[in-house]
Design a protein around this motif. Structure first.
Motif, mmCIF file in Angstrom:
data_model
loop_
_atom_site.group_PDB
_atom_site.id
_atom_site.type_symbol
_atom_site.label_atom_id
_atom_site.label_comp_id
_atom_site.label_asym_id
_atom_site.label_seq_id
_atom_site.Cartn_x
_atom_site.Cartn_y
_atom_site.Cartn_z
ATOM 1 N N UNK A 53 -55.239 12.153 15.348
ATOM 2 C CA UNK A 53 -53.739 12.364 14.967
ATOM 3 C C UNK A 53 -53.559 12.028 17.243
ATOM 4 N N UNK A 54 -52.907 11.347 17.539
ATOM 5 C CA UNK A 54 -52.383 11.685 18.849
ATOM 6 C C UNK A 54 -52.199 12.614 19.692
ATOM 7 N N UNK A 55 -51.420 13.487 18.919
ATOM 8 C CA UNK A 55 -51.233 14.551 19.265
ATOM 9 C C UNK A 55 -51.503 15.952 19.788
ATOM 10 N N UNK A 56 -52.304 16.077 17.679
ATOM 11 C CA UNK A 56 -53.365 17.204 17.638
ATOM 12 C C UNK A 56 -54.204 17.007 17.490
ATOM 13 N N UNK A 57 -54.783 15.695 18.336
ATOM 14 C CA UNK A 57 -56.179 15.178 17.501
ATOM 15 C C UNK A 57 -56.994 16.363 17.237
ATOM 16 N N UNK A 58 -56.271 16.399 15.769
ATOM 17 C CA UNK A 58 -57.052 16.547 14.302
ATOM 18 C C UNK A 58 -57.141 15.213 13.567
ATOM 19 N N UNK A 59 -58.939 15.599 13.669
ATOM 20 C CA UNK A 59 -59.494 14.102 13.223
ATOM 21 C C UNK A 59 -59.435 14.406 11.436
ATOM 22 N N UNK A 60 -58.361 14.896 10.762
ATOM 23 C CA UNK A 60 -58.997 15.397 8.671
ATOM 24 C C UNK A 60 -58.203 14.149 8.252
ATOM 25 N N UNK A 61 -59.145 14.220 7.128
ATOM 26 C CA UNK A 61 -58.722 13.849 5.599
ATOM 27 C C UNK A 61 -56.994 14.555 5.101
ATOM 28 N N UNK A 62 -55.447 13.478 4.893
ATOM 29 C CA UNK A 62 -54.609 13.683 4.665
ATOM 30 C C UNK A 62 -54.650 13.826 3.583
ATOM 31 N N UNK A 63 -53.007 14.768 2.977
ATOM 32 C CA UNK A 63 -52.889 15.150 1.943
ATOM 33 C C UNK A 63 -52.805 14.558 0.852
ATOM 34 N N UNK A 64 -52.074 12.861 1.352
ATOM 35 C CA UNK A 64 -50.909 12.452 0.588
ATOM 36 C C UNK A 64 -51.794 12.261 -0.728
ATOM 37 N N UNK A 65 -50.516 12.216 -1.934
ATOM 38 C CA UNK A 65 -51.384 12.542 -2.964
ATOM 39 C C UNK A 65 -51.948 11.039 -3.637
ATOM 40 N N UNK A 66 -50.930 10.243 -2.888
ATOM 41 C CA UNK A 66 -51.505 8.168 -3.064
ATOM 42 C C UNK A 66 -52.634 7.682 -2.820
ATOM 43 N N UNK A 67 -52.589 8.720 -1.404
ATOM 44 C CA UNK A 67 -54.013 8.057 -0.218
ATOM 45 C C UNK A 67 -54.717 6.981 -0.727
ATOM 46 N N UNK A 68 -55.817 6.085 -0.538
ATOM 47 C CA UNK A 68 -56.856 5.976 -1.215
ATOM 48 C C UNK A 68 -57.772 5.830 -0.041
ATOM 49 N N UNK A 69 -57.281 6.177 1.277
ATOM 50 C CA UNK A 69 -58.369 5.720 1.940
ATOM 51 C C UNK A 69 -58.886 7.683 2.245
ATOM 52 N N UNK A 70 -58.650 8.979 1.712
ATOM 53 C CA UNK A 70 -58.301 9.992 1.842
ATOM 54 C C UNK A 70 -59.575 10.359 0.823
ATOM 55 N N UNK A 71 -58.524 10.516 -0.544
ATOM 56 C CA UNK A 71 -59.094 10.670 -1.418
ATOM 57 C C UNK A 71 -60.116 9.827 -2.615
ATOM 58 N N UNK A 72 -60.044 8.730 -2.612
ATOM 59 C CA UNK A 72 -61.116 7.268 -2.943
ATOM 60 C C UNK A 72 -62.675 7.204 -1.998
ATOM 61 N N UNK A 73 -62.299 7.755 -0.653
ATOM 62 C CA UNK A 73 -62.539 7.389 0.587
ATOM 63 C C UNK A 73 -62.642 5.605 0.581
ATOM 64 N N UNK A 74 -61.636 4.747 0.349
ATOM 65 C CA UNK A 74 -61.531 3.493 0.591
ATOM 66 C C UNK A 74 -61.252 3.476 2.388
ATOM 67 N N UNK A 75 -62.264 2.382 2.269
ATOM 68 C CA UNK A 75 -61.993 2.104 3.969
ATOM 69 C C UNK A 75 -60.625 1.401 4.455
ATOM 70 N N UNK A 76 -60.700 0.093 2.842
ATOM 71 C CA UNK A 76 -60.216 -0.997 3.118
ATOM 72 C C UNK A 76 -58.258 -1.338 3.375
ATOM 73 N N UNK A 77 -58.445 0.224 2.851
ATOM 74 C CA UNK A 77 -56.438 0.861 2.861
ATOM 75 C C UNK A 77 -56.326 1.977 3.428
ATOM 76 N N UNK A 78 -55.410 1.976 3.630
ATOM 77 C CA UNK A 78 -54.914 2.681 5.467
ATOM 78 C C UNK A 78 -54.126 4.231 4.444
ATOM 79 N N UNK A 79 -54.652 5.050 5.070
ATOM 80 C CA UNK A 79 -54.221 6.357 5.345
ATOM 81 C C UNK A 79 -52.148 5.908 5.168
ATOM 82 N N UNK A 80 -52.019 7.077 4.220
ATOM 83 C CA UNK A 80 -50.810 7.060 4.035
ATOM 84 C C UNK A 80 -50.225 8.548 5.091
ATOM 85 N N UNK A 81 -51.114 9.193 5.443
ATOM 86 C CA UNK A 81 -50.988 10.249 5.937
ATOM 87 C C UNK A 81 -50.471 10.114 7.030
ATOM 88 N N UNK A 82 -50.979 8.633 7.450
ATOM 89 C CA UNK A 82 -50.980 8.765 9.219
ATOM 90 C C UNK A 82 -49.805 7.347 9.288
#
Length: 271
Positions: A147-176
């Motif tokens: 994140x540009x502000x808090x500079x925390x490199x974390x996985x988001x907690x969105x329920x439908x985020x395939x990037x952070x849930x399934x680690x699918x790098x071709x999908x965008x992060x819904x929490x960013x």
């Protein structure tokens, strides 16, 4: 002229005691002089070595194989330079699933390309999913997006985020967020920072395909005094970072810290 007083009985007793002590030391064999004791305790100094000047200009430079980039298994000693995926000269990068992706294509800032060479020790497990929708709760140096502000490199907690849930790098992060203009890291904000620092909701930004980050809004001048209030950007403006200013902003009736700063800059300009 006055005469020196005669010796007192105390001085006579003192001299007698000194003579008695000297005789006792002599009987014990402890009459070594101070010079003898110093000669025993003083260490012998080793002779100084003469400095020999070496002419390094005539000697070959020593370099490790890592700096030389020499492949020891190669018969001709060919040089193999290690480069990251971003600076590699090849136009294509092969991923483990067999897909070929253009590295030069413009990817959104909330869907960066992942160097799979860093993922060899990473366990692709669904248990890595974080449950916090604010800033996330699981730090991941490979799949997490900073994140540009808090500079925390974390996985988001969105329920439908395939990037952070399934680690699918071709999908965008819904929490960013992702700026529709610059697509840079300046426009990447997590849900909590987007709400607290700029007063916007993630769902509204996600549905707005024309959303712009504060940097691009400032460049186009469509919203005067609307600036990015991250510590990086405030220091570039030679302004003091606000810290935890959301409580002061809400007490004064402002929606976010950005609205508070916008009003303060406006009033300062009108003075």
């Amino acid at each position: 002229m006055g005469r020196f007083p005669a010796k007192s009985d105390y001085e006579d007793m003192r001299n007698a005691r000194i003579s008695e002590n000297q005789a006792r030391l002599a009987s014990l064999g402890l009459q070594k002089t101070i010079s003898e004791l110093r000669s025993i305790t003083t260490p012998v100094k080793s002779p100084r070595r003469k400095c020999m000047k070496v002419d390094y200009s005539s000697l070959p430079l020593r370099r490790s194989s890592r700096l030389k980039k020499v492949n020891p298994s190669s018969s001709d000693g060919s040089i193999s330079v290690d480069r990251s995926l971003r600076f590699s000269s090849d136009s294509d990068t092969e991923f483990p699933n067999g897909d070929i992706s253009e590295k030069n294509e413009k990817r959104p800032a909330n869907s960066p390309l992942v160097d799979w060479r860093l993922c060899r020790s990473t366990e692709l497990s669904s248990e890595r999913r974080c449950m916090s929708k604010g800033r996330g709760s699981v730090y991941d140096p490979v799949f997490g997006i900073c994140c540009h502000f808090c500079r925390q490199k974390k996985l988001c907690g969105e329920e439908d985020c395939m990037r952070c849930n399934d680690l699918d790098v071709d999908q965008p992060c819904l929490g960013k967020t992702d700026c529709s203009v610059c697509h840079s890291s300046n426009g990447v904000l997590c849900r909590a920072c987007l709400k607290v620092r700029y007063g916007e909701e993630m769902e509204e930004v996600r549905n707005n395909k024309q959303w712009k980050c504060p940097h691009c809004i400032e460049e186009e001048g469509s919203k005067p005094y609307w600036i990015c209030n991250s510590s990086f950007c405030l220091k570039k403006r030679k302004m003091v970072p606000t810290g935890i200013a959301i409580y002061r902003a809400r007490e004064m009736g402002y929606e976010s810290v950005a609205h508070l700063l916008m009003d303060e800059l406006l009033r300062a300009d009108q003075r």
